[in-house]
Design a protein around this motif. Structure first.
Motif, PDB file in Angstrom:
ATOM      1  N   VAL A   1      30.727 -20.256  -4.893  1.00 42.30           N
ATOM      2  CA  VAL A   1      30.214 -21.621  -4.725  1.00 42.30           C
ATOM      3  C   VAL A   1      30.328 -22.380  -6.043  1.00 42.30           C
ATOM      4  O   VAL A   1      30.702 -23.560  -6.065  1.00 42.30           O
ATOM      5  CB  VAL A   1      28.757 -21.603  -4.219  1.00 42.30           C
ATOM      6  N   LEU A   2      30.045 -21.728  -7.155  1.00 36.46           N
ATOM      7  CA  LEU A   2      30.200 -22.361  -8.462  1.00 36.46           C
ATOM      8  C   LEU A   2      31.651 -22.771  -8.718  1.00 36.46           C
ATOM      9  O   LEU A   2      31.920 -23.770  -9.390  1.00 36.46           O
ATOM     10  CB  LEU A   2      29.729 -21.418  -9.572  1.00 36.46           C
ATOM     11  N   GLU A   3      32.581 -22.001  -8.166  1.00 35.01           N
ATOM     12  CA  GLU A   3      34.000 -22.319  -8.323  1.00 35.01           C
ATOM     13  C   GLU A   3      34.447 -23.469  -7.432  1.00 35.01           C
ATOM     14  O   GLU A   3      35.573 -23.961  -7.556  1.00 35.01           O
ATOM     15  CB  GLU A   3      34.844 -21.083  -8.003  1.00 35.01           C
ATOM     16  N   GLY A   4      33.581 -23.896  -6.514  1.00 40.89           N
ATOM     17  CA  GLY A   4      33.917 -25.005  -5.630  1.00 40.89           C
ATOM     18  C   GLY A   4      34.527 -24.593  -4.314  1.00 40.89           C
ATOM     19  O   GLY A   4      34.984 -25.446  -3.538  1.00 40.89           O
ATOM     20  N   ARG A   5      34.543 -23.295  -4.003  1.00 44.32           N
ATOM     21  CA  ARG A   5      35.134 -22.826  -2.757  1.00 44.32           C
ATOM     22  C   ARG A   5      34.200 -23.062  -1.570  1.00 44.32           C
ATOM     23  O   ARG A   5      32.968 -23.074  -1.724  1.00 44.32           O
ATOM     24  CB  ARG A   5      35.455 -21.332  -2.838  1.00 44.32           C
ATOM     25  N   ASP A   6      34.774 -23.237  -0.396  1.00 44.54           N
ATOM     26  CA  ASP A   6      33.987 -23.214   0.832  1.00 44.54           C
ATOM     27  C   ASP A   6      33.486 -21.789   1.047  1.00 44.54           C
ATOM     28  O   ASP A   6      34.089 -20.825   0.546  1.00 44.54           O
ATOM     29  CB  ASP A   6      34.834 -23.652   2.028  1.00 44.54           C
ATOM     30  N   LEU A   7      32.403 -21.668   1.800  1.00 45.27           N
ATOM     31  CA  LEU A   7      31.788 -20.347   1.956  1.00 45.27           C
ATOM     32  C   LEU A   7      31.313 -20.142   3.384  1.00 45.27           C
ATOM     33  O   LEU A   7      30.728 -21.037   3.999  1.00 45.27           O
ATOM     34  CB  LEU A   7      30.597 -20.195   1.003  1.00 45.27           C
ATOM     35  N   LEU A   8      31.537 -18.949   3.914  1.00 45.45           N
ATOM     36  CA  LEU A   8      30.958 -18.510   5.184  1.00 45.45           C
ATOM     37  C   LEU A   8      30.041 -17.337   4.881  1.00 45.45           C
ATOM     38  O   LEU A   8      30.494 -16.294   4.411  1.00 45.45           O
ATOM     39  CB  LEU A   8      32.053 -18.085   6.166  1.00 45.45           C
ATOM     40  N   GLY A   9      28.763 -17.520   5.114  1.00 45.34           N
ATOM     41  CA  GLY A   9      27.787 -16.468   4.850  1.00 45.34           C
ATOM     42  C   GLY A   9      27.157 -15.969   6.140  1.00 45.34           C
ATOM     43  O   GLY A   9      26.621 -16.765   6.920  1.00 45.34           O
TER      44      GLY A   9
ATOM     45  N   ILE B   1      28.894 -32.061  -0.980  1.00 42.64           N
ATOM     46  CA  ILE B   1      28.614 -30.705  -0.518  1.00 42.64           C
ATOM     47  C   ILE B   1      27.887 -30.795   0.823  1.00 42.64           C
ATOM     48  O   ILE B   1      26.871 -31.481   0.933  1.00 42.64           O
ATOM     49  CB  ILE B   1      27.746 -29.925  -1.530  1.00 42.64           C
ATOM     50  N   LEU B   2      28.400 -30.108   1.834  1.00 43.93           N
ATOM     51  CA  LEU B   2      27.773 -30.067   3.151  1.00 43.93           C
ATOM     52  C   LEU B   2      27.377 -28.629   3.455  1.00 43.93           C
ATOM     53  O   LEU B   2      28.198 -27.719   3.365  1.00 43.93           O
ATOM     54  CB  LEU B   2      28.738 -30.570   4.227  1.00 43.93           C
ATOM     55  N   VAL B   3      26.110 -28.425   3.806  1.00 41.24           N
ATOM     56  CA  VAL B   3      25.595 -27.089   4.105  1.00 41.24           C
ATOM     57  C   VAL B   3      25.062 -27.070   5.533  1.00 41.24           C
ATOM     58  O   VAL B   3      24.280 -27.938   5.923  1.00 41.24           O
ATOM     59  CB  VAL B   3      24.458 -26.687   3.139  1.00 41.24           C
ATOM     60  N   LEU B   4      25.507 -26.094   6.312  1.00 37.40           N
ATOM     61  CA  LEU B   4      24.940 -25.844   7.641  1.00 37.40           C
ATOM     62  C   LEU B   4      24.179 -24.528   7.573  1.00 37.40           C
ATOM     63  O   LEU B   4      24.786 -23.466   7.391  1.00 37.40           O
ATOM     64  CB  LEU B   4      26.037 -25.758   8.707  1.00 37.40           C
ATOM     65  N   ASP B   5      22.868 -24.599   7.706  1.00 40.11           N
ATOM     66  CA  ASP B   5      22.044 -23.394   7.657  1.00 40.11           C
ATOM     67  C   ASP B   5      21.576 -23.037   9.053  1.00 40.11           C
ATOM     68  O   ASP B   5      21.240 -23.922   9.850  1.00 40.11           O
ATOM     69  CB  ASP B   5      20.843 -23.625   6.734  1.00 40.11           C
TER      70      ASP B   5
ATOM     71  N   GLN C   1      32.967 -29.836  -0.241  1.00 43.64           N
ATOM     72  CA  GLN C   1      32.728 -28.394  -0.199  1.00 43.64           C
ATOM     73  C   GLN C   1      31.786 -28.119   0.969  1.00 43.64           C
ATOM     74  O   GLN C   1      30.760 -28.793   1.122  1.00 43.64           O
ATOM     75  CB  GLN C   1      32.111 -27.915  -1.509  1.00 43.64           C
ATOM     76  N   THR C   2      32.135 -27.139   1.796  1.00 45.27           N
ATOM     77  CA  THR C   2      31.322 -26.821   2.964  1.00 45.27           C
ATOM     78  C   THR C   2      30.814 -25.392   2.865  1.00 45.27           C
ATOM     79  O   THR C   2      31.590 -24.457   2.651  1.00 45.27           O
ATOM     80  CB  THR C   2      32.129 -26.985   4.265  1.00 45.27           C
ATOM     81  N   LEU C   3      29.512 -25.235   3.028  1.00 44.17           N
ATOM     82  CA  LEU C   3      28.860 -23.925   2.983  1.00 44.17           C
ATOM     83  C   LEU C   3      28.215 -23.683   4.339  1.00 44.17           C
ATOM     84  O   LEU C   3      27.368 -24.466   4.786  1.00 44.17           O
ATOM     85  CB  LEU C   3      27.812 -23.890   1.858  1.00 44.17           C
ATOM     86  N   PHE C   4      28.615 -22.616   4.984  1.00 41.88           N
ATOM     87  CA  PHE C   4      28.276 -22.372   6.385  1.00 41.88           C
ATOM     88  C   PHE C   4      27.537 -21.050   6.486  1.00 41.88           C
ATOM     89  O   PHE C   4      28.058 -20.009   6.088  1.00 41.88           O
ATOM     90  CB  PHE C   4      29.578 -22.301   7.189  1.00 41.88           C
TER      91      PHE C   4
ATOM     92  N   LYS D   1      31.672 -16.885  19.461  1.00 40.43           N
ATOM     93  CA  LYS D   1      32.959 -17.584  19.502  1.00 40.43           C
ATOM     94  C   LYS D   1      32.829 -19.031  19.034  1.00 40.43           C
ATOM     95  O   LYS D   1      33.683 -19.526  18.273  1.00 40.43           O
ATOM     96  CB  LYS D   1      33.518 -17.531  20.922  1.00 40.43           C
ATOM     97  N   GLN D   2      31.776 -19.731  19.460  1.00 32.44           N
ATOM     98  CA  GLN D   2      31.617 -21.129  19.083  1.00 32.44           C
ATOM     99  C   GLN D   2      31.440 -21.287  17.579  1.00 32.44           C
ATOM    100  O   GLN D   2      31.924 -22.269  16.992  1.00 32.44           O
ATOM    101  CB  GLN D   2      30.413 -21.740  19.808  1.00 32.44           C
ATOM    102  N   ILE D   3      30.750 -20.335  16.935  1.00 32.46           N
ATOM    103  CA  ILE D   3      30.567 -20.411  15.491  1.00 32.46           C
ATOM    104  C   ILE D   3      31.916 -20.248  14.787  1.00 32.46           C
ATOM    105  O   ILE D   3      32.231 -20.966  13.828  1.00 32.46           O
ATOM    106  CB  ILE D   3      29.575 -19.334  15.012  1.00 32.46           C
ATOM    107  N   LYS D   4      32.729 -19.315  15.256  1.00 31.30           N
ATOM    108  CA  LYS D   4      34.058 -19.122  14.664  1.00 31.30           C
ATOM    109  C   LYS D   4      34.894 -20.388  14.775  1.00 31.30           C
ATOM    110  O   LYS D   4      35.610 -20.764  13.838  1.00 31.30           O
ATOM    111  CB  LYS D   4      34.768 -17.957  15.348  1.00 31.30           C
ATOM    112  N   GLU D   5      34.785 -21.074  15.918  1.00 32.97           N
ATOM    113  CA  GLU D   5      35.528 -22.317  16.106  1.00 32.97           C
ATOM    114  C   GLU D   5      35.038 -23.398  15.142  1.00 32.97           C
ATOM    115  O   GLU D   5      35.851 -24.137  14.560  1.00 32.97           O
ATOM    116  CB  GLU D   5      35.387 -22.795  17.551  1.00 32.97           C
ATOM    117  N   LEU D   6      33.717 -23.488  14.958  1.00 28.32           N
ATOM    118  CA  LEU D   6      33.175 -24.478  14.030  1.00 28.32           C
ATOM    119  C   LEU D   6      33.613 -24.181  12.596  1.00 28.32           C
ATOM    120  O   LEU D   6      33.952 -25.099  11.843  1.00 28.32           O
ATOM    121  CB  LEU D   6      31.642 -24.506  14.109  1.00 28.32           C
TER     122      LEU D   6
END
Length: 459
Positions: free
Chosen positions: A37-45, A153-157, A183-186, A193-198
């Motif tokens: 995240v510090l590097e600016g990458r998108d993230l899937l957690g 930065i957009l975060v979906l928790d 940057q999107t953090l998910f 399946k729906q989460i994978k599509e999002l």
């Protein structure tokens, strides 16, 4: 070698804020998520509640906002965090304020159930970090009181819960309104399946982190089961909370789950008639009412909280000794989230399920999905007579108070431990532990009053 927050490359102001809160070592998801995240990458957690997700995305994001050194945008925000429930949004916003206390960033939250005009006023000059529920955010956007054109930065928790609550269309609309260059953090507890599509729509080549707690919630929770008819449940909960029927452990704070808002209010009303104070929290309560109920529960001023699934995820309520599923959830995964409100921060907990004849299918699904093993508990002696109002421990007459609730105030270490757990003797012919098969009825009882069993299943 032990990793510290200093090793992860966080700035001094953030490290000082962590030091003020007494945090020195990151959780596994924080150690894995903060560097990319510090590097600016998108993230899937992929991680369950209670693993430290909020700090995993908030700490590095605060540093990135500081480094960018941009002005607070007019009627917009630089970081947007979407949360499925009002309570979780408030909790995230408070964490952002704590972690960013020395970073000079403005933090606001907007949720349903509060004044729209007040939200418009406080966001007129914009904010650096906005934590919001999707519905209220779109209300302000529709009123042209807010825009998303400055979001960095957009975060979906708790994304899977947002889908469960029907926010899919709102999420797609927000995705279109936010800048493509962001940057999107998910974060999600599961990956249907729906989460994978999002994820494929929202994120660009995201770094992926997946964390399983060292000790899962289920391993730290003793799970018990009462086979009980629907018209017996209220009497059983009253006997338990008043101390007239012993259950394992000492009750300090008890969280009771129902499937419906009406059901939660009905339980609270009935408990009050017995002199047992309780609050309800659900979607029909105003935001001030929900905040007051949670505050009284956290302070053990009112140690009984009756909730719908709005409180099942993302809320860290310390000291919950018991979770009682008054009504079993019709989605088996929701059972895990419900009982996860106890056994927080490595502590042990107790979960008790009430299962009626018409809920056996739900119980079967829960067992199949979670591999849960329930120890069967016996109902009180002469229980049917109590339900009919003729037993020696019948409920109090109107205006008459029952015995003081069997709830020990939290805060004392010895009190939290409670007495040693007792193994309740099984009734004749009844197995001690319930396995893959549902148990039969509890003995030969008189005919039941079916008229009290016709209850609405609507939400």
């Amino acid at each position: 070698m032990t990793t510290t927050f200093t090793d992860l490359g966080l700035s001094q102001p953030v490290l000082q804020a962590l030091d003020l809160k007494g945090y020195t070592e990151p959780t596994p998801i924080q150690a894995q998520a903060i560097p990319p995240v510090l590097e600016g990458r998108d993230l899937l957690g992929i991680a369950q509640t209670g693993t430290g997700k909020t700090a995993a995305f908030m700490l590095p994001s605060i540093d990135r906002l500081r480094d960018a050194d941009k002005q607070t945008p007019f009627k917009s925000c630089r970081m947007l965090v979407l949360a499925p429930t009002r309570e979780l949004a408030g909790q995230i916003a408070q964490s952002a304020k704590d972690y960013g206390a020395l970073a000079g960033l403005k933090v606001h939250s907007i949720v349903g159930g509060t004044s729209v005009s007040k939200d418009r006023n406080k966001l007129h000059r914009g904010t650096d970090i906005l934590v919001a529920t999707p519905g209220r955010l779109l209300d302000l956007i529709d009123q042209k009181a807010f825009t998303l054109d400055k979001v960095e930065i957009l975060v979906l928790d708790e994304a899977d819960q947002m889908l469960d609550l029907g926010f899919i269309h709102a999420l797609r609309q927000i995705h279109k309104l936010a800048p493509a260059e962001r940057q999107t953090l998910f974060f999600s507890a599961t990956m249907p399946k729906q989460i994978k599509e999002l994820v494929s729509q929202y994120c660009r080549n995201p770094a992926q982190v997946s964390v399983t707690p060292e000790s899962t919630t289920a391993e730290r929770i003793d799970q018990y089961l009462f086979m009980v008819q629907q018209d017996e449940k209220q009497d059983l909960i009253e006997l338990i909370l008043s101390g007239r029927h012993q259950i394992p452990g000492q009750i300090e704070r008890v969280l009771i789950f129902t499937r419906t808002k009406h059901g939660a209010d009905r339980i609270v009303k009935k408990l009050a008639q017995c002199g047992i104070p309780a609050n309800a929290i659900h979607g029909n309560k105003s935001q001030p009412q929900r905040e007051r109920a949670l505050d009284e529960f956290k302070r053990a001023k009112t140690p009984v909280l009756v909730a719908t699934d709005v409180a099942a995820r993302g809320i860290d309520i310390p000291g919950v000794s018991h979770v009682i599923n008054y009504e079993l959830p019709n989605v088996p995964e929701q059972y895990v989230h419900r009982i996860g409100r106890t056994a927080r921060a490595g502590a042990d907990g107790i979960a008790i399920a009430f299962c009626a004849e018409d809920e056996r299918a739900y119980l079967k699904d829960i067992r199949k999905t979670t591999d849960a093993e329930f120890e069967r508990l016996p109902l009180p002696d002469n229980f049917r007579a109590v339900v009919e109002g003729v037993g020696p421990t019948k409920r109090a007459a109107p205006g008459q108070r029952m015995a003081k609730p069997n709830i020990r105030p939290a805060g004392n270490a010895d009190a939290r431990k409670g007495p040693p757990k007792k193994k309740h003797p099984a009734r004749a012919g009844q197995p001690k532990r319930e396995g893959a098969q549902d148990g039969g009825s509890q003995g030969n009882r008189p005919a039941r009053n079916r008229s009290r069993n016709r209850r609405s299943a609507g939400r």
